[in-house]
Design an enzyme around this catalytic site. Structure first.
Site, short mmCIF file in Angstrom:
data_model
loop_
_atom_site.label_atom_id
_atom_site.label_comp_id
_atom_site.label_asym_id
_atom_site.label_seq_id
_atom_site.Cartn_x
_atom_site.Cartn_y
_atom_site.Cartn_z
N SER A 1 48.12 -32.04 67.44
CA SER A 1 47.68 -32.44 68.81
C SER A 1 48.33 -33.47 69.25
O SER A 1 49.08 -34.43 68.72
CB SER A 1 46.10 -32.70 68.53
OG SER A 1 45.90 -34.12 68.17
N LYS A 2 48.15 -33.65 70.69
CA LYS A 2 48.54 -34.60 71.55
C LYS A 2 48.24 -36.17 71.01
O LYS A 2 48.92 -37.04 70.94
CB LYS A 2 48.23 -34.63 72.94
CG LYS A 2 48.76 -35.95 73.66
CD LYS A 2 48.35 -35.50 75.30
CE LYS A 2 48.93 -36.75 76.12
NZ LYS A 2 48.35 -37.89 75.65
N ARG A 3 46.93 -36.15 70.39
CA ARG A 3 46.39 -37.33 69.92
C ARG A 3 47.25 -37.67 68.75
O ARG A 3 47.44 -38.92 68.64
CB ARG A 3 44.87 -37.23 69.55
CG ARG A 3 44.17 -38.40 69.49
CD ARG A 3 42.57 -38.20 69.20
NE ARG A 3 41.98 -37.50 70.39
CZ ARG A 3 41.03 -36.66 70.36
NH1 ARG A 3 40.53 -36.65 69.07
NH2 ARG A 3 40.35 -36.27 71.48
#
Length: 503
Positions: free
Chosen positions: A262-264
């Site tokens: 994910s972007k996180r």
């Protein structure tokens, strides 16, 4: 044998394109090109509530930057347009109506409130509410109501959806190019909504209709769509159409821990998950991109190709043409592919070494220009002396700045190690030796200095280490004689004198 192979990449314009999406586009592109087929871009924007301005343009720019442009799609109209689902909405209702007429779908008038009550009731009993064969004739739909009641509700403008009527007591046989043969008991399937009350189709119906009308032969998409495969195959069957060949790609997993990348994860570990930088139009938050972080598109493509596929050989570095040549869906793995930021940097470094020197020199000239440095030094030779240690083009400056800027500070540890009591007098003597050299070529400088050191019967380290500190400012850098030859006699002597004065 399918003659005219057609594949599609069908993203939703709901934000920037994740590298998982780019990987899906890449595998579609490679498969199409390997088989002399057509790669189609279709924008699936039926959910207008989630539409994000600029996302569609971003998708096109990202594919173009990666070097995997589509053959047919938005702004590249072929025979099967339009290529935005929002511009095709007039097409879908007739197929929903056909499914109702043939008994494969039905009108459902259940309100959100009524369905929520059913869910809560089931939860209270420790059950999961599924709208399908076991309860659909007890709910408010055209299967439980009389024809007159259904007609009255529709004519009265009461909102309805159209649901697919999943078959009962059937074992469905499915085939996937990557996962092989699968069996699904249709009793566990829910009756998915095909047409919403706002007059728009859901993904499931629009997707099937578009793939059929666009003559898509192979659907290569992410693993997250695998649970929808049974419904899609049933829809093809119910509409009397042949299914395309399906291939579901493995997930791209986090570098550490479990789950989907994910972007996180990128934010936490300091790497991009998008091909290009993206500015959120609502929050103005900027997400980094591989392009802006200095990665070459060839490196990103090479890295993505190895997330879930391998050629069956030891070769890891591939040009796009080589990937096309070698790509085979049978060599795509079922298991998720763990993303490795360090391996991505390795691909970047390797692809940088393969870059044409002229292109690299042109990019280096831009870096020098941004720093207001004009020079007559041989940039091709300078770039070639340092590029082996560079990961990004921007590293070339860090690795070579001593060529252009005389050191004013010296690495303290290096000075402590190399600069002894008699070093300054030896360096004074070296300047006199250098001053007498007329041919200041690399070989001649090397022969002269080495001959002088040998004649003095001292170790090479006593001269070479302080000389490197004088020319570079540290004990780093390429061949010393090459550095001296490139910056010239006058600058070499000047730097030695500065070092003597400051150490």
């Amino acid at each position: 044998m399918i003659k005219d192979i057609r594949v599609r990449f069908a993203p939703s314009p709901t934000g920037p394109l994740h590298i998982g999406g780019v990987r899906t586009a890449l595998f579609n592109y490679l498969f199409a090109k390997k088989n002399n087929g057509t790669f189609v871009l279709r924008i699936e924007d039926t959910d207008q509530n989630r539409y994000v301005p600029g996302a569609e343009e971003y998708i096109k720019n990202a594919l173009n930057w990666c070097g995997i442009p589509f053959d047919e799609g938005i702004e590249k109209e072929g025979k099967f347009g339009p290529y935005r689902q929002s511009e095709r909405k007039h097409l879908y209702k007739q197929y929903a109506d056909q499914l109702i007429k043939d008994g494969f779908a039905y009108y459902a008038f259940d309100t959100s409130e009524a369905l929520n009550n059913h869910r809560k009731d089931h939860e209270a009993k420790g059950k999961t509410f599924i709208y399908n064969w076991h309860n659909r004739e007890k709910l408010t739909n055209s299967l439980s109501l009389s024809k007159d009641e259904v007609t009255h509700k529709i004519n009265s403008g009461i909102p309805y959806v159209i649901r697919f009527k999943s078959p009962q007591d059937e074992i469905l046989h499915l085939t996937d190019e990557i996962r092989g043969d699968m069996k699904i008991d249709t009793n566990i399937l829910d009756d998915k909504i095909l047409f919403k009350s706002d007059g728009m189709p859901t993904y499931h119906l629009a997707n099937i209709v578009d793939d059929h009308l666009m003559k898509i032969t192979h659907v290569i998409r992410g693993e997250e769509w695998l649970p929808s495969l049974a419904l899609h195959v049933l829809l093809y069957r119910s509409l009397g159409w042949d299914s395309p060949i399906f291939a579901h790609l493995p997930l791209i997993l986090k570098p550490v821990g479990k789950g989907k990348l994910s972007k996180r994860d990128g934010d936490k570990m300091g790497f991009p998950v998008f091909p290009l930088a993206w500015t959120d139009p609502k929050t103005q938050e900027i997400s980094s991109g591989y392009k802006e972080d200095g990665y070459l598109p060839e490196a990103v493509v090479n890295m993505l190709a190895f997330l879930g596929w391998n050629p069956g050989t030891e070769q890891e570095l591939f040009s796009l043409e080589e990937l096309i040549q070698e790509f085979d869906l049978k060599r795509v793995h079922k298991a998720g592919a763990k993303f490795d930021p360090e391996k991505t940097k390795w691909f970047q470094q390797q692809q940088l070494q393969k870059m044409d020197s002229d292109i690299l020199v042109d990019q280096f000239k831009n870096i020098l220009s941004e720093k207001n440095i004009s020079t007559s030094l041989d940039l091709t030779t300078i770039v070639n002396t340092v590029k082996e240690r560079a990961v990004f083009t921007m590293d070339l400056w860090e690795l070579s700045n001593f060529y252009f800027i005389s050191p004013t500070k010296y690495d303290e540890k290096a000075v402590k190690k190399a600069w002894k009591e008699d070093t300054s007098s030896l360096m004074h003597e070296l300047t006199r030796i250098l001053n007498d050299i007329t041919d200041f070529s690399e070989n001649n400088v090397s022969t002269t200095i080495k001959g002088w050191i040998t004649g003095k019967e001292i170790s090479f380290g006593r001269i070479m280490m302080p000389l490197r500190i004088a020319l570079v400012g540290s004990l780093q850098g390429p061949d010393l004689f090459q550095i001296a030859s490139l910056i010239g006699k006058e600058e070499t002597i000047k730097r030695i004198e500065n070092a003597i004065e400051n150490n």
